[in-house]
Scaffold this motif. Structure first.
Motif, PDB file in Angstrom:
ATOM      1  N   HIS A  20      40.365  19.037  23.499  1.00 32.49           N
ATOM      2  CA  HIS A  20      39.028  19.752  23.998  1.00 32.49           C
ATOM      3  C   HIS A  20      38.448  18.238  24.000  1.00 32.49           C
ATOM      4  CE1 HIS A  20      34.105  20.905  23.560  1.00 32.49           C
ATOM      5  NE2 HIS A  20      34.781  19.619  24.627  1.00 32.49           N
ATOM      6  N   PHE A  21      38.851  17.066  25.661  1.00 28.46           N
ATOM      7  CA  PHE A  21      38.348  16.335  25.600  1.00 28.46           C
ATOM      8  C   PHE A  21      36.528  15.984  27.025  1.00 28.46           C
ATOM      9  CE2 PHE A  21      42.473  16.817  25.490  1.00 28.46           C
ATOM     10  CZ  PHE A  21      43.267  15.913  24.385  1.00 28.46           C
ATOM     11  N   ILE A  22      36.199  14.758  26.060  1.00 30.92           N
ATOM     12  CA  ILE A  22      34.953  14.597  27.828  1.00 30.92           C
ATOM     13  C   ILE A  22      35.009  13.612  28.130  1.00 30.92           C
ATOM     14  CG2 ILE A  22      32.552  13.554  27.091  1.00 30.92           C
ATOM     15  CD1 ILE A  22      32.523  14.057  24.332  1.00 30.92           C
ATOM     16  N   LEU A  23      35.780  14.210  29.542  1.00 31.03           N
ATOM     17  CA  LEU A  23      36.000  13.413  30.387  1.00 31.03           C
ATOM     18  C   LEU A  23      34.739  12.075  30.977  1.00 31.03           C
ATOM     19  CD1 LEU A  23      37.658  15.674  32.950  1.00 31.03           C
ATOM     20  CD2 LEU A  23      38.255  14.828  31.054  1.00 31.03           C
ATOM     21  N   SER A  24      35.356  10.787  31.793  1.00 32.42           N
ATOM     22  CA  SER A  24      34.152   9.855  32.119  1.00 32.42           C
ATOM     23  C   SER A  24      33.147  10.587  33.136  1.00 32.42           C
ATOM     24  CB  SER A  24      35.310   9.163  32.882  1.00 32.42           C
ATOM     25  OG  SER A  24      35.525   9.315  33.787  1.00 32.42           O
ATOM     26  N   SER A  25      33.306  11.522  33.594  1.00 34.12           N
ATOM     27  CA  SER A  25      32.492  12.773  34.478  1.00 34.12           C
ATOM     28  C   SER A  25      31.754  13.150  33.365  1.00 34.12           C
ATOM     29  CB  SER A  25      33.468  13.055  35.458  1.00 34.12           C
ATOM     30  OG  SER A  25      33.841  13.840  34.688  1.00 34.12           O
ATOM     31  N   SER A  29      37.317  18.634  29.229  1.00 32.87           N
ATOM     32  CA  SER A  29      38.620  19.739  29.692  1.00 32.87           C
ATOM     33  C   SER A  29      39.684  20.209  29.006  1.00 32.87           C
ATOM     34  CB  SER A  29      38.838  18.340  30.671  1.00 32.87           C
ATOM     35  OG  SER A  29      40.328  19.370  31.195  1.00 32.87           O
ATOM     36  N   PRO A  30      39.864  20.952  28.650  1.00 29.68           N
ATOM     37  CA  PRO A  30      41.203  21.555  27.585  1.00 29.68           C
ATOM     38  C   PRO A  30      42.968  19.891  27.973  1.00 29.68           C
ATOM     39  CG  PRO A  30      41.368  22.334  29.549  1.00 29.68           C
ATOM     40  CD  PRO A  30      40.445  21.954  29.944  1.00 29.68           C
ATOM     41  N   ILE A  31      42.468  19.725  29.028  1.00 31.45           N
ATOM     42  CA  ILE A  31      43.843  18.433  28.987  1.00 31.45           C
ATOM     43  C   ILE A  31      43.151  17.392  29.840  1.00 31.45           C
ATOM     44  CG2 ILE A  31      45.495  18.339  31.214  1.00 31.45           C
ATOM     45  CD1 ILE A  31      45.922  20.258  29.623  1.00 31.45           C
ATOM     46  N   LEU A 183      36.747  23.965  19.780  1.00 30.73           N
ATOM     47  CA  LEU A 183      37.310  22.632  19.331  1.00 30.73           C
ATOM     48  C   LEU A 183      36.685  21.598  19.049  1.00 30.73           C
ATOM     49  CD1 LEU A 183      40.894  23.085  21.419  1.00 30.73           C
ATOM     50  CD2 LEU A 183      40.467  23.682  19.139  1.00 30.73           C
ATOM     51  N   PRO A 184      36.936  20.645  18.460  1.00 28.15           N
ATOM     52  CA  PRO A 184      36.069  19.596  18.661  1.00 28.15           C
ATOM     53  C   PRO A 184      36.587  18.416  19.329  1.00 28.15           C
ATOM     54  CG  PRO A 184      37.455  19.225  16.907  1.00 28.15           C
ATOM     55  CD  PRO A 184      37.785  20.034  17.310  1.00 28.15           C
ATOM     56  N   ALA A 185      35.299  18.121  20.185  1.00 27.87           N
ATOM     57  CA  ALA A 185      35.823  16.890  21.070  1.00 27.87           C
ATOM     58  C   ALA A 185      35.451  15.719  21.109  1.00 27.87           C
ATOM     59  CB  ALA A 185      33.730  17.142  22.475  1.00 27.87           C
TER      60      ALA A 185
END
Length: 194
Positions: A20-25, A29-31, A183-185
């Motif tokens: 679980h990702f925090i994108l720069s935007s 996303s999961p990827i 999921l934790p970010a």
């Protein structure tokens, strides 16, 4: 170079992450594509950027005088792609939140350039880079990236050439699917806009 070839280079480098990702935007996303782990291997960066230079030529954008990249992520692919196109590579940097040319980098009125970025999600960095370049009077004929993770949906303000498109789901923080919300970010990127 096919999508499978590009993604295999990311996998071999431990750069295709799942979670679980925090994108720069600010989207989730999961990827996550951790391109720095690929760029630490010069032979892999060279292989992808040589193929990107070939894509740029095939798309009809080879008649340029410089590559310009947004710092920091675009510097390595910009430099390496410029090497294969036989032109100089320069980059923009953020100064008080706005991209500008520094370090004595200059563009002439009407000079034809291409922006090279690493990965495109929303196209924001390229749009901001386009604005900075146009303010010098130079002509941005196109942009190029290694991976367009929007699947061709991102508006970068100019034609976009991508080595590959890899549509990755991305969600606003308040509209996560349950499996992602559980999921934790993690925020692995570098730009603090979220």
């Amino acid at each position: 170079m096919t999508q499978d070839d590009v993604l295999q280079l990311f996998r071999e480098s431990g750069a295709l992450l799942e979670g679980h990702f925090i994108l720069s935007s600010g989207l989730r996303s999961p990827i996550f594509l951790q391109k720095a782990r690929v760029f630490m291997h010069p032979e892999k960066a060279e292989k992808m950027c040589r193929a990107l230079a070939e894509q740029i030529r095939a798309a009809g954008y080879g008649d340029i005088s410089k590559i310009v990249s947004p710092a920091v992520g675009g510097i390595i692919p910009g430099y390496e792609t410029a090497r294969h196109l036989g032109v100089p590579a320069i980059y923009t940097e953020r100064v008080q939140g706005e991209f500008e040319l520094r370090r004595g980098f200059e563009l002439a009125q009407g000079e034809k350039v291409i922006i090279v970025e690493d990965i495109v999600s929303t196209g924001l960095s390229i749009r901001e880079c386009v604005a900075a370049i146009r303010s010098t009077g130079a002509d941005v004929v196109a942009a190029a990236c290694l991976i367009d993770r929007s699947g061709g949906e991102a508006d970068v303000g100019v034609p976009l050439v991508s080595l590959t498109q890899y549509k990755v789901p991305a969600y606003p923080a308040d509209a996560l699917p349950p499996e992602l919300a559980a999921l934790p970010a993690v925020k692995p990127g570098s730009r603090g806009l979220a």
